[in-house]
Design an enzyme around this catalytic site. Sequence first.
Site, mmCIF file in Angstrom:
data_model
loop_
_atom_site.group_PDB
_atom_site.id
_atom_site.type_symbol
_atom_site.label_atom_id
_atom_site.label_comp_id
_atom_site.label_asym_id
_atom_site.label_seq_id
_atom_site.Cartn_x
_atom_site.Cartn_y
_atom_site.Cartn_z
ATOM 1 N N ASN A 135 0.431 -1.272 -0.153
ATOM 2 C CA ASN A 135 0.215 0.348 0.176
ATOM 3 C C ASN A 135 0.486 1.241 0.053
ATOM 4 O OD1 ASN A 135 -2.629 -1.448 -0.232
ATOM 5 N ND2 ASN A 135 -1.710 -1.662 2.380
ATOM 6 N N ARG B 79 -4.627 9.117 -0.553
ATOM 7 C CA ARG B 79 -5.505 8.793 0.848
ATOM 8 C C ARG B 79 -4.695 9.421 2.205
ATOM 9 N NH1 ARG B 79 -7.519 3.930 1.785
ATOM 10 N NH2 ARG B 79 -8.902 5.184 3.254
ATOM 11 N N TYR C 120 -0.268 9.762 6.523
ATOM 12 C CA TYR C 120 1.444 9.795 5.616
ATOM 13 C C TYR C 120 1.818 11.122 4.860
ATOM 14 C CZ TYR C 120 0.212 4.724 7.234
ATOM 15 O OH TYR C 120 -0.207 3.439 8.098
ATOM 16 N N ASN D 254 10.421 -0.180 4.904
ATOM 17 C CA ASN D 254 9.149 -0.157 5.145
ATOM 18 C C ASN D 254 8.807 -0.873 5.260
ATOM 19 O OD1 ASN D 254 7.326 0.464 6.195
ATOM 20 N ND2 ASN D 254 7.275 2.739 5.519
ATOM 21 N N GLU E 169 15.078 -0.290 9.884
ATOM 22 C CA GLU E 169 13.652 -0.510 9.586
ATOM 23 C C GLU E 169 13.302 0.870 9.702
ATOM 24 O OE1 GLU E 169 12.442 -1.614 13.202
ATOM 25 O OE2 GLU E 169 10.082 -2.065 12.029
ATOM 26 N N HIS F 160 9.473 3.750 9.011
ATOM 27 C CA HIS F 160 8.050 4.247 8.889
ATOM 28 C C HIS F 160 7.542 5.600 9.298
ATOM 29 C CE1 HIS F 160 7.443 -0.303 9.980
ATOM 30 N NE2 HIS F 160 7.952 -0.271 10.706
ATOM 31 N N ARG G 152 0.547 5.119 17.930
ATOM 32 C CA ARG G 152 -0.472 4.576 17.215
ATOM 33 C C ARG G 152 -1.424 3.187 17.383
ATOM 34 N NH1 ARG G 152 -0.136 4.518 11.043
ATOM 35 N NH2 ARG G 152 -2.421 4.108 11.276
HETATM 36 O O1 CA2 Z 1 4.103 4.493 9.210
HETATM 37 C C1 CA2 Z 1 4.751 3.709 8.356
HETATM 38 O O2 CA2 Z 1 5.494 3.465 7.345
HETATM 39 C C2 CA2 Z 1 3.834 2.513 8.002
HETATM 40 O O3 CA2 Z 1 4.878 1.194 8.053
HETATM 41 C C3 CA2 Z 1 2.715 2.485 6.731
HETATM 42 C C4 CA2 Z 1 2.067 1.652 6.753
HETATM 43 C C5 CA2 Z 1 0.969 0.731 7.928
HETATM 44 O O4 CA2 Z 1 0.299 -0.682 7.698
HETATM 45 C C6 CA2 Z 1 2.477 0.805 9.282
HETATM 46 O O5 CA2 Z 1 1.434 0.404 10.163
HETATM 47 C C7 CA2 Z 1 2.901 2.590 9.378
HETATM 48 C C8 CA2 Z 1 0.829 1.456 5.809
HETATM 49 C C9 CA2 Z 1 1.306 1.841 4.494
HETATM 50 C C10 CA2 Z 1 -0.149 2.168 3.636
HETATM 51 O O6 CA2 Z 1 0.160 3.822 3.015
HETATM 52 C C11 CA2 Z 1 -1.128 3.654 3.030
HETATM 53 C C12 CA2 Z 1 -0.816 5.046 1.843
HETATM 54 C C13 CA2 Z 1 -1.945 6.273 1.691
HETATM 55 C C14 CA2 Z 1 -3.325 5.348 1.884
HETATM 56 C C15 CA2 Z 1 -2.896 4.554 2.824
HETATM 57 C C16 CA2 Z 1 -2.445 4.049 3.489
#
Ligand code: CA2
Length: 144
Positions: free
Chosen positions: A10, A17, A22, A73, A97, A99, A106
């Site tokens: 994703n 989104r 993000y 990531n 790593e 994020h 969170r």
């Molecule tokens: O904070 C981060 O970089 C994460 O690795 C992002 C992941 C999340 O599952 C981790 O807990 C933390 C999610 C990536 C999805 O990114 C999106 C981007 C745009 C809209 C929705 C999701």
Amino acid sequence: MKLCVINGPNLNMLGIREPDIYGRTTYADLCTLIENYAAEQDIDVDIYQSNHEGDLVDKIQACYGEAAGIVINPAAYTHTSVALLDAVKSVAIPTVEVHISDVSQREDFRQVSYIRAACEKTICGHGLNGYIEAMDYLLEKLAD
Ligand code: CA2
């Protein structure tokens, strides 16, 4: 010297989104940021993104003998994947790593990181600059 930057599921949706979590920068912008920084530092960079756990394992394995360091990531697979942990352990390449968000602030299910045990460093909540910080860490370490 070559670094490999690996992004999990994703992250290709960045900027589309959830901008409150993000940011508004797109995945293409992130790739440009990383490529420009690599050019400034006079190093090679290979950037990869997949939504599939096995493909991410394959990419980590493909780094063996090819990349001096890995920035990863793993996105949601951070919190679920022993396979990614084992892959990073198996190649024994210095790995950081990253994020984008501050996962420590969170949901409970984001408090576990399997891959962390195989990583030299974790950078959380610094937005896209976290990738640059991770590259800097590896550049300094690999220069020693
Ligand atoms: O904070 C981060 O970089 C994460 O690795 C992002 C992941 C999340 O599952 C981790 O807990 C933390 C999610 C990536 C999805 O990114 C999106 C981007 C745009 C809209 C929705 C999701």
